[in-house]
Write a protein that holds these residues in place. Structure first.
Motif, PDB file in Angstrom:
ATOM      1  N   ASP A  89       7.796 -44.452  -8.925  1.00 33.78           N
ATOM      2  CA  ASP A  89       8.606 -44.309  -7.706  1.00 33.78           C
ATOM      3  C   ASP A  89       9.778 -43.356  -7.896  1.00 33.78           C
ATOM      4  O   ASP A  89      10.775 -43.441  -7.183  1.00 33.78           O
ATOM      5  CB  ASP A  89       9.123 -45.672  -7.232  1.00 33.78           C
ATOM      6  CG  ASP A  89       8.003 -46.647  -6.908  1.00 33.78           C
ATOM      7  OD1 ASP A  89       6.993 -46.204  -6.319  1.00 33.78           O
ATOM      8  OD2 ASP A  89       8.116 -47.837  -7.261  1.00 33.78           O
ATOM      9  N   PHE A  90       9.673 -42.475  -8.889  1.00 33.11           N
ATOM     10  CA  PHE A  90      10.701 -41.454  -9.139  1.00 33.11           C
ATOM     11  C   PHE A  90      12.075 -42.077  -9.416  1.00 33.11           C
ATOM     12  O   PHE A  90      13.107 -41.464  -9.133  1.00 33.11           O
ATOM     13  CB  PHE A  90      10.805 -40.480  -7.956  1.00 33.11           C
ATOM     14  CG  PHE A  90       9.606 -39.592  -7.796  1.00 33.11           C
ATOM     15  CD1 PHE A  90       9.562 -38.335  -8.373  1.00 33.11           C
ATOM     16  CD2 PHE A  90       8.501 -40.016  -7.069  1.00 33.11           C
ATOM     17  CE1 PHE A  90       8.453 -37.518  -8.234  1.00 33.11           C
ATOM     18  CE2 PHE A  90       7.383 -39.209  -6.925  1.00 33.11           C
ATOM     19  CZ  PHE A  90       7.359 -37.958  -7.507  1.00 33.11           C
ATOM     20  N   LYS A  91      12.089 -43.274  -9.999  1.00 31.69           N
ATOM     21  CA  LYS A  91      13.374 -43.930 -10.266  1.00 31.69           C
ATOM     22  C   LYS A  91      14.253 -43.088 -11.182  1.00 31.69           C
ATOM     23  O   LYS A  91      15.451 -42.911 -10.925  1.00 31.69           O
ATOM     24  CB  LYS A  91      13.137 -45.312 -10.880  1.00 31.69           C
ATOM     25  CG  LYS A  91      12.550 -46.332  -9.920  1.00 31.69           C
ATOM     26  CD  LYS A  91      12.322 -47.669 -10.622  1.00 31.69           C
ATOM     27  CE  LYS A  91      11.709 -48.685  -9.663  1.00 31.69           C
ATOM     28  NZ  LYS A  91      11.426 -49.977 -10.347  1.00 31.69           N
ATOM     29  N   SER A  97      13.751 -39.772 -11.998  1.00 27.81           N
ATOM     30  CA  SER A  97      13.949 -38.433 -11.438  1.00 27.81           C
ATOM     31  C   SER A  97      15.028 -38.413 -10.354  1.00 27.81           C
ATOM     32  O   SER A  97      15.820 -37.471 -10.262  1.00 27.81           O
ATOM     33  CB  SER A  97      12.633 -37.900 -10.868  1.00 27.81           C
ATOM     34  OG  SER A  97      11.672 -37.734 -11.887  1.00 27.81           O
ATOM     35  N   LYS A  98      15.052 -39.452  -9.544  1.00 24.94           N
ATOM     36  CA  LYS A  98      16.085 -39.534  -8.506  1.00 24.94           C
ATOM     37  C   LYS A  98      17.468 -39.707  -9.129  1.00 24.94           C
ATOM     38  O   LYS A  98      18.437 -39.090  -8.685  1.00 24.94           O
ATOM     39  CB  LYS A  98      15.779 -40.691  -7.555  1.00 24.94           C
ATOM     40  CG  LYS A  98      14.590 -40.441  -6.643  1.00 24.94           C
ATOM     41  CD  LYS A  98      14.279 -41.666  -5.790  1.00 24.94           C
ATOM     42  CE  LYS A  98      13.072 -41.413  -4.888  1.00 24.94           C
ATOM     43  NZ  LYS A  98      12.685 -42.625  -4.116  1.00 24.94           N
ATOM     44  N   LYS A  99      17.538 -40.532 -10.169  1.00 29.23           N
ATOM     45  CA  LYS A  99      18.820 -40.775 -10.830  1.00 29.23           C
ATOM     46  C   LYS A  99      19.347 -39.518 -11.510  1.00 29.23           C
ATOM     47  O   LYS A  99      20.557 -39.265 -11.543  1.00 29.23           O
ATOM     48  CB  LYS A  99      18.655 -41.891 -11.858  1.00 29.23           C
ATOM     49  CG  LYS A  99      19.943 -42.411 -12.449  1.00 29.23           C
ATOM     50  CD  LYS A  99      20.754 -43.192 -11.421  1.00 29.23           C
ATOM     51  CE  LYS A  99      22.020 -43.777 -12.043  1.00 29.23           C
ATOM     52  NZ  LYS A  99      21.711 -44.895 -12.961  1.00 29.23           N
ATOM     53  N   ASN A 140      18.452 -36.365 -10.652  1.00 28.86           N
ATOM     54  CA  ASN A 140      18.312 -35.196  -9.761  1.00 28.86           C
ATOM     55  C   ASN A 140      17.212 -34.240 -10.233  1.00 28.86           C
ATOM     56  O   ASN A 140      17.392 -33.020 -10.257  1.00 28.86           O
ATOM     57  CB  ASN A 140      19.646 -34.434  -9.633  1.00 28.86           C
ATOM     58  CG  ASN A 140      20.712 -35.248  -8.938  1.00 28.86           C
ATOM     59  OD1 ASN A 140      20.418 -36.082  -8.078  1.00 28.86           O
ATOM     60  ND2 ASN A 140      21.968 -35.023  -9.309  1.00 28.86           N
ATOM     61  N   VAL A 150      13.906 -34.577  -8.964  1.00 28.14           N
ATOM     62  CA  VAL A 150      12.778 -34.634  -8.031  1.00 28.14           C
ATOM     63  C   VAL A 150      12.488 -33.240  -7.479  1.00 28.14           C
ATOM     64  O   VAL A 150      13.384 -32.545  -7.005  1.00 28.14           O
ATOM     65  CB  VAL A 150      13.064 -35.605  -6.866  1.00 28.14           C
ATOM     66  CG1 VAL A 150      11.896 -35.614  -5.879  1.00 28.14           C
ATOM     67  CG2 VAL A 150      13.321 -37.011  -7.379  1.00 28.14           C
ATOM     68  N   ASP A 162       4.885 -34.910  -4.543  1.00 28.34           N
ATOM     69  CA  ASP A 162       6.130 -34.591  -5.236  1.00 28.34           C
ATOM     70  C   ASP A 162       5.929 -34.692  -6.742  1.00 28.34           C
ATOM     71  O   ASP A 162       5.011 -35.355  -7.227  1.00 28.34           O
ATOM     72  CB  ASP A 162       7.248 -35.549  -4.806  1.00 28.34           C
ATOM     73  CG  ASP A 162       7.470 -35.549  -3.301  1.00 28.34           C
ATOM     74  OD1 ASP A 162       7.193 -34.497  -2.673  1.00 28.34           O
ATOM     75  OD2 ASP A 162       7.916 -36.570  -2.762  1.00 28.34           O
TER      76      ASP A 162
END
Length: 285
Positions: free
Chosen positions: A212-214, A216-218, A220, A222, A239
């Motif tokens: 869930d891109f945990k 990558s989101k944290k 930056n 993505v 993505d």
């Protein structure tokens, strides 16, 4: 913009292959004129570039691909000097599509945008984030502490340069191990894809899923719509993660950071090996 790129790369590859097929078919029946010869000169080097990347010889190219640009100019010059242009404009149409398509690939598609991510600069503490192991367990970035790690965020099995980069690291694993550096390979691709990749390498590198891109989101990282159009039907998402290489010391502090702004430009393994030799023994958190 990224959505346009995901469609562009598929159409450009299709154009290259169809152009070569058409020119090859024509050459069986009659000699090629200057226009179609120019289309051949334009298409073949671009075709070779992608074949070369999929052959996994090296995980990087030059940033501006000067040799390819030179052949592009030669090809479009042949197209524009074709005396039969008025009678048959198709070489001009296809030649221009190939020429400007190649320029778009080099200077637009390959560019990942501004990567000035201060939280991942050298000297910073690695931010907190969560990953998932291949066994389905939660793994936090705090668990990296106690050992030095090379963290490679890669786009997925579909990316030939990512696969080559992982192969290069696997080839230098003994050198990294001697320096006390463990390897973590991280991708947001589906777990079964990562499991397929892990089985290819008989090297004790650790593979993680960025579910869930945990992470990558944290961090930056993505890359929205970064997967080429159509690969969703093969089990990939739309993505992905921006290709990034980090090295952290045993205290979780970043001692090396490569946030490439061009997906074709990846660090040489010797770069982070030299960092490990120079910094890991001396730098304290």
């Amino acid at each position: 913009m990224n959505k346009a790129k995901s469609v562009f790369i598929v159409l450009f590859l299709l154009l290259i292959n169809l152009s070569l097929l058409h020119v090859a078919t024509m050459s069986w029946h009659s000699p090629l004129g200057a226009g179609w010869m120019g289309v051949f000169v334009l298409a073949l080097p671009n075709f070779y570039l992608f074949v070369w990347m999929f052959m996994r010889r090296r995980a990087r190219t030059s940033r501006n691909l000067h040799l390819l640009m030179a052949t592009n100019l030669m090809g479009i010059a042949l197209v524009l000097t074709d005396p039969g242009m008025e009678a048959n404009p198709w070489p001009l149409v296809i030649g221009n599509l190939l020429f400007f398509g190649s320029i778009a690939y080099i200077f637009w598609y390959s560019h990942l945008g501004d990567r000035s991510n201060a939280m991942l600069n050298e000297g910073e503490k690695l931010p907190m984030f969560e990953l998932t192991t291949l066994e389905g367990n939660v793994f936090t970035s705090e668990q990296f502490k106690g050992s030095a790690w090379l963290l490679i965020f890669y786009r997925g099995n579909w990316c030939p340069l990512c696969m080559t980069q992982i192969g290069e690291v696997a080839g230098r694993y003994i050198d990294l191990d001697r320096l006390g550096v463990k390897v973590a390979l991280i991708s947001p691709q589906p777990e079964h894809k990562t499991l397929e990749l892990a089985k290819r390498f008989d090297v004790p590198m650790q593979f993680f899923v960025d579910a869930d891109f945990k992470a990558s989101k944290k961090l930056n990282l993505v890359h929205a719509n970064g997967v080429p159009f159509g690969l969703k039907s093969l089990g990939h998402g739309e993505d992905t993660a921006l290709p990034t290489v980090l090295m952290i010391n045993k205290h979780g502090r970043i001692v090396y950071s490569d946030q490439t702004s061009n997906y074709r430009v990846r660090p040489q393994p010797e770069q982070f090996l030299e960092v490990a030799r120079q910094k890991l023994a001396s730098q304290e958190g």
